[in-house]
Design an enzyme around this catalytic site. Structure first.
Site, PDB file in Angstrom:
ATOM      1  N   CYS A 130       0.846  -1.190   0.000  1.00  0.00           N
ATOM      2  CA  CYS A 130       0.000   0.000   0.000  1.00  0.00           C
ATOM      3  C   CYS A 130       0.883   1.242   0.000  1.00  0.00           C
ATOM      4  O   CYS A 130       2.112   1.151  -0.006  1.00  0.00           O
ATOM      5  CB  CYS A 130      -0.934  -0.001   1.219  1.00  0.00           C
ATOM      6  N   ASP A 161     -15.463   0.128   1.232  1.00  0.00           N
ATOM      7  CA  ASP A 161     -14.850   0.917   2.298  1.00  0.00           C
ATOM      8  C   ASP A 161     -15.837   1.009   3.453  1.00  0.00           C
ATOM      9  O   ASP A 161     -16.948   1.514   3.284  1.00  0.00           O
ATOM     10  CB  ASP A 161     -14.502   2.317   1.775  1.00  0.00           C
ATOM     11  N   ARG A 216     -15.119   2.499   6.436  1.00  0.00           N
ATOM     12  CA  ARG A 216     -14.684   3.521   7.386  1.00  0.00           C
ATOM     13  C   ARG A 216     -15.768   4.571   7.618  1.00  0.00           C
ATOM     14  O   ARG A 216     -16.650   4.774   6.786  1.00  0.00           O
ATOM     15  CB  ARG A 216     -13.413   4.205   6.881  1.00  0.00           C
TER      16      ARG A 216
END
Length: 362
Positions: free
Chosen positions: A233, A294, A296
């Site tokens: 990443c 995602d 989050r």
């Protein structure tokens, strides 16, 4: 005055129980059910569940159901009917995609259709927020309150469901001076959520003027990239690059949010990495696990900035979702400051997928 726990605190207990493999009971106007997390299920508790009779189902997300070619009649989830001779291994294989390519035929799977699914939806919300695989055994009960009392299990009222979708209120705990390599004028702030979740941090560089837009970065925790120097990443280089830029300007604030693996936790992130080794990209891996692209919650970042007295930012990001969430939660993004760092031969496909499928401006 009552010393009894409120809904938020009972939900925290329920998450802890599920992580340990202890069942919980959900109860409300729509009925009651016994809930077990598939990931932490043990053979004896499965036997105890079957001894109760009734017709338990395995609730999985629509994302996981798509991979398994199971019908998600309830839009966002599927209620998979358990075979009469169901084994612990079968349940785990439906929940965990680790061996999907090795043993692709788990069915055909039959899904339950019709009836209320509020308890199943809440069960999945609980296991996901517990950082477990999104799969839960659900057994309807005729009397949930009495069952929970008799077995000493946590009882959670379904009235808590909307509350679980809210961002838990955050409270400042402490702040202290923290000299950093990029700036000796550093300060670390700790914020603690009311729901028993992980604390979040803010690293303040210098003494930013609250009256002008502050150079800010929302950075999600990445154990592998930030600490171990992973090449899969770009997180580590982005973290250090953002701090370096704030140090060079003499002011800034970096929010370090404990939302590892785009909100699915380190264990599930490693499961996603294993799937990537099988040829799936980062988004496909999340979907096979049963998660969204995602998971989050960037509202946490907006709340911390507000608590620190900031109302406008120059946001260091390549992610348009962060900009949108800041704007929707009262933080004015005056400028997007690109942060393109950390590209290498190991993460080229990962970065390309983020751009193509998640809209990152790379």
């Amino acid at each position: 005055m009552s010393l009894a726990p409120d809904l938020t605190e009972i939900a925290a207990r329920a998450r802890s129980d599920l992580r340990m493999g202890v069942p919980v009971v959900l109860s409300g106007r729509g009925g009651a059910a016994l809930i077990m997390a598939a990931e932490t299920l043990e053979a004896q508790r499965l036997a105890d569940l079957r001894a109760l009779g009734g017709t338990p189902v395995l609730a999985i997300t629509a994302r996981r159901a798509t991979t398994l070619k199971a019908r998600a009649y309830d839009d966002d989830l599927a209620r998979v009917i358990l075979p009469p001779d169901v084994s612990l291994g079968w349940i785990l294989s439906v929940a965990d995609p680790a061996d999907d390519l090795k043993s692709p035929m788990k069915g055909p799977l039959t899904s339950e259709r019709g009836g209320a699914v509020d308890l199943h939806r809440l069960a999945l919300s609980l296991v996901k927020s517990s950082r477990l695989l999104p799969a839960a055994l659900v057994l309807p009960l005729t009397e949930g309150v009495e069952f929970a009392r008799r077995h000493g299990l946590t009882l959670l009222d379904t009235a808590a469901a909307p509350q679980l979708e809210l961002t838990s209120p955050l409270h400042p705990v402490v702040s202290a001076r923290l000299p950093l390599a990029v700036s000796e004028a550093g300060r670390l702030h700790i914020f603690r959520p009311e729901d028993g979740g992980e604390e979040h941090y803010a690293i303040e560089i210098g003494q930013p003027d609250r009256a002008v837009p502050v150079l800010a970065r929302l950075h999600s925790a990445c154990f592998t990239g930030d600490l171990m120097g992973s090449l899969k990443c770009d997180c580590g280089p982005q973290l250090r690059g953002a701090l370096a830029q704030m140090g060079a300007e003499g002011a800034g604030v970096l929010l370090y949010l404990n939302q590892e693996g785009r909100g699915i936790g380190l264990a599930n992130k490693m499961r996603a990495y294993s799937l990537q080794d099988q040829g799936f990209d980062t988004v496909e891996a999340n979907h096979r696990l049963g998660f969204e692209d995602d998971e989050r919650d960037f509202r946490i970042g907006a709340r911390i900035l507000s608590l620190m007295g900031f109302s406008s930012v120059r946001l260091l990001t390549n992610n348009p979702a962060k900009i949108a969430m800041m704007e929707q939660n009262g933080i004015n993004v005056i400028e997007r400051v690109p942060l393109k760092l950390g590209e290498n031969t190991h993460n080229l496909h990962y970065l390309a997928t983020k751009a193509a499928k998640s809209g990152h401006m790379l």
